[in-house]
Design an enzyme around this catalytic site. Structure first.
Site, short mmCIF file in Angstrom:
data_model
loop_
_atom_site.label_atom_id
_atom_site.label_comp_id
_atom_site.label_asym_id
_atom_site.label_seq_id
_atom_site.Cartn_x
_atom_site.Cartn_y
_atom_site.Cartn_z
N ASP A 98 0.79 -0.98 0.03
CA ASP A 98 -0.07 0.26 0.03
C ASP A 98 1.04 1.14 -0.10
OD1 ASP A 98 -2.59 1.36 0.27
OD2 ASP A 98 -2.52 1.34 2.51
N HIS A 228 -9.35 5.00 -1.49
CA HIS A 228 -8.41 5.02 -0.32
C HIS A 228 -9.13 5.99 0.63
CE1 HIS A 228 -4.21 3.47 -1.64
NE2 HIS A 228 -5.22 3.35 -2.58
N GLY A 229 -8.77 5.59 1.94
CA GLY A 229 -9.26 6.70 2.95
C GLY A 229 -10.70 6.43 3.20
N SER A 231 -12.23 4.25 5.71
CA SER A 231 -12.82 3.65 7.11
C SER A 231 -13.99 4.51 7.34
CB SER A 231 -11.55 4.07 8.06
OG SER A 231 -10.61 2.93 8.06
N ASP A 273 -7.90 0.98 7.03
CA ASP A 273 -6.84 0.88 7.80
C ASP A 273 -7.21 1.25 9.29
OD1 ASP A 273 -4.62 0.70 9.51
OD2 ASP A 273 -3.45 1.84 7.94
N ARG A 277 -7.21 -0.13 13.32
CA ARG A 277 -6.44 0.50 14.44
C ARG A 277 -7.48 1.03 15.57
NH1 ARG A 277 -2.33 4.63 11.36
NH2 ARG A 277 -1.90 3.24 9.72
N ARG A 317 0.95 0.75 16.35
CA ARG A 317 2.28 0.73 16.48
C ARG A 317 2.94 1.65 17.29
NH1 ARG A 317 2.91 1.77 9.83
NH2 ARG A 317 1.35 3.41 10.60
#
Ligand code: G3H
Ligand code: 13P
Ligand code: ZN
Length: 385
Positions: A98, A228-229, A231, A273, A277, A317
């Site tokens: 990605d 994309h983006g 969520s 993503d 998270r 992370r």
């Protein structure tokens, strides 16, 4: 089965009119959970490791400073794990880089075992983006590997308003880009944003997707449009995080009704993503609330300290550096780390499972052609792309 090129999964979405979620992972246990939940729903799976995720999975806790060597190591670690889970799996699985930053990142991912790469030249002028993307397409297609490009710039933290200076994708440029580069898939900018602060009432400019798809049909161009983006930033998870000591502000996503709508209008790959998270962060906070004895345990107490010190953070992370062997190789050396792994896996499954259903990839696994990288390379060679 062996990993398939992502194109095999994308082609089925077009034929059978649904969208495929593509889910980012930053640790081996997340990859395992993404595959398992797709198996449960009999959907094919697209797993994504971003450039920086590869650095993290290569052992760089300070992943933003990761070198090419770190990314190579991380690509190999995650690809080895994904291959191990996929080989005995009844569903087709693709592993996609990605936001590959440059040719080196793409080469590193392919060398590690990725079956698809994104080259993100969206910040470059059109001609330079074409040139870089063409170079990656040539290298990747010779190996049967799928390529995604990007045209138009996604908004970052600021509200994005359509205007003469807009960076939304121009549908006619998209057609030119497909033709000049030979990419299999293209990320367009049409109102979505990366991250958890997309704006309270964001409305996707679906007209851009419709116009782009229409132009492609007229010009006989086959290819997948990517969102994309995307969520959804579930509000119940945001509230739960904040009730557990988190400090998320203005966290809003794209409404799933809008994603469902564009999935029928030409958008076939939807990247997620942030939702993962968020769910993982909520579960970690909940675990330390419900099992307070873990706060003092030698192998996981540092994770608790990082949660306390970073109330506004929701990127795992930030919290997982104390267990890098688990991140990189999936090792579970003791029961306490086992509890952490379990709550990460449950978080992944909760949000990914929801979106598999929403995007309608449920039950579609048998519709995907089981094609190898070598066979795909031969098809590109014959077509001359
Ligand atoms: O689209 C970007 C992904 O959310 C990856 O984020 O670059 O922080 O790994 P990252
Ligand atoms: P989100 O930040 O909305 O999850 O977007 C993820 C993404 O686009 C990955 O490429
Ligand atoms: Zn993205």
């Amino acid at each position: 089965m062996p990993l398939v090129p992502m194109k095999a999964i994308l082609d089925a979405t077009e034929r059978y009119n649904y969208a495929q979620g593509a889910f980012n992972v930053n640790a081996v246990c997340q990859a395992k959970a993404v595959i398992e939940v797709h198996e449960m729903f009999r959907s094919a799976a697209i797993l994504q490791g971003a450039d920086l995720a590869n650095a993290f999975m290569g052992g760089r806790a300070d992943f933003t400073k990761g070198t090419l060597e770190d990314k190579k190591k991380g690509a190999l670690n995650i690809a080895n794990a994904v291959k191990k889970y996929a080989v005995n799996s009844p569903i087709p699985v693709a592993l996609h880089l990605d936001h590959g930053k440059d040719m080196d990142s793409c080469v590193a991912a392919i060398a590690g075992g990725y079956t698809s790469v994104m080259i993100d030249g969206s910040s470059l002028p059109f001609d330079e983006n074409v040139e870089l993307t063409r170079e990656v397409v040539k290298y990747a297609h010779e190996r049967g590997v799928t390529v995604e490009g990007e045209l138009g710039v996604l908004a970052g933290v600021e509200d994005h308003v359509f205007a003469a200076t807009s960076t939304y994708t121009n549908p006619m440029d998209a057609v030119k880009f497909f033709r000049q580069t030979g990419v299999d898939a293209l990320a367009i900018s049409y109102g979505t944003k990366h991250g958890a602060n997309k704006g309270k009432d964001t409305v996707i400019r679906k007209e851009i997707a419709i116009a782009t798809k229409e132009c492609m049909l007229h010009e006989g161009i086959e290819g997948t449009l990517v969102s994309h983006g995307s969520s959804t930033v579930p509000q119940y998870i945001v509230s739960e995080i904040n009730a557990l000591g988190g400090a998320l502000k203005d966290a809003y996503g794209i409404k799933k009704e809008q994603l469902k709508e564009v999935s029928k209008l030409g958008i076939r790959k939807i990247n997620v993503d942030t939702d993962i998270r968020l769910a993982v962060t909520r579960n970690l906070r909940e675990l330390f609330r419900d099992e307070p004895e873990l706060r003092e345990r030698s192998t996981v107490s540092a994770i608790y300290q990082l949660l306390l010190a970073n109330p506004a953070a929701f990127d795992p992370r930030v919290f997982l550096p104390p267990i890098m062997d688990t991140v990189m190789y999936g090792s579970v050396p003791d029961e306490d780390i086992g509890c952490i792994v379990d709550c990460i896996e449950r978080g992944v499954k909760e949000v990914v499972g929801t979106l598999i259903v929403e995007f309608e990839s449920v039950g579609k696994a048998p519709l995907i052609e089981n094609v190898s990288l070598d066979e795909m390379a031969e098809r590109y060679r014959v077509k001359g792309i």
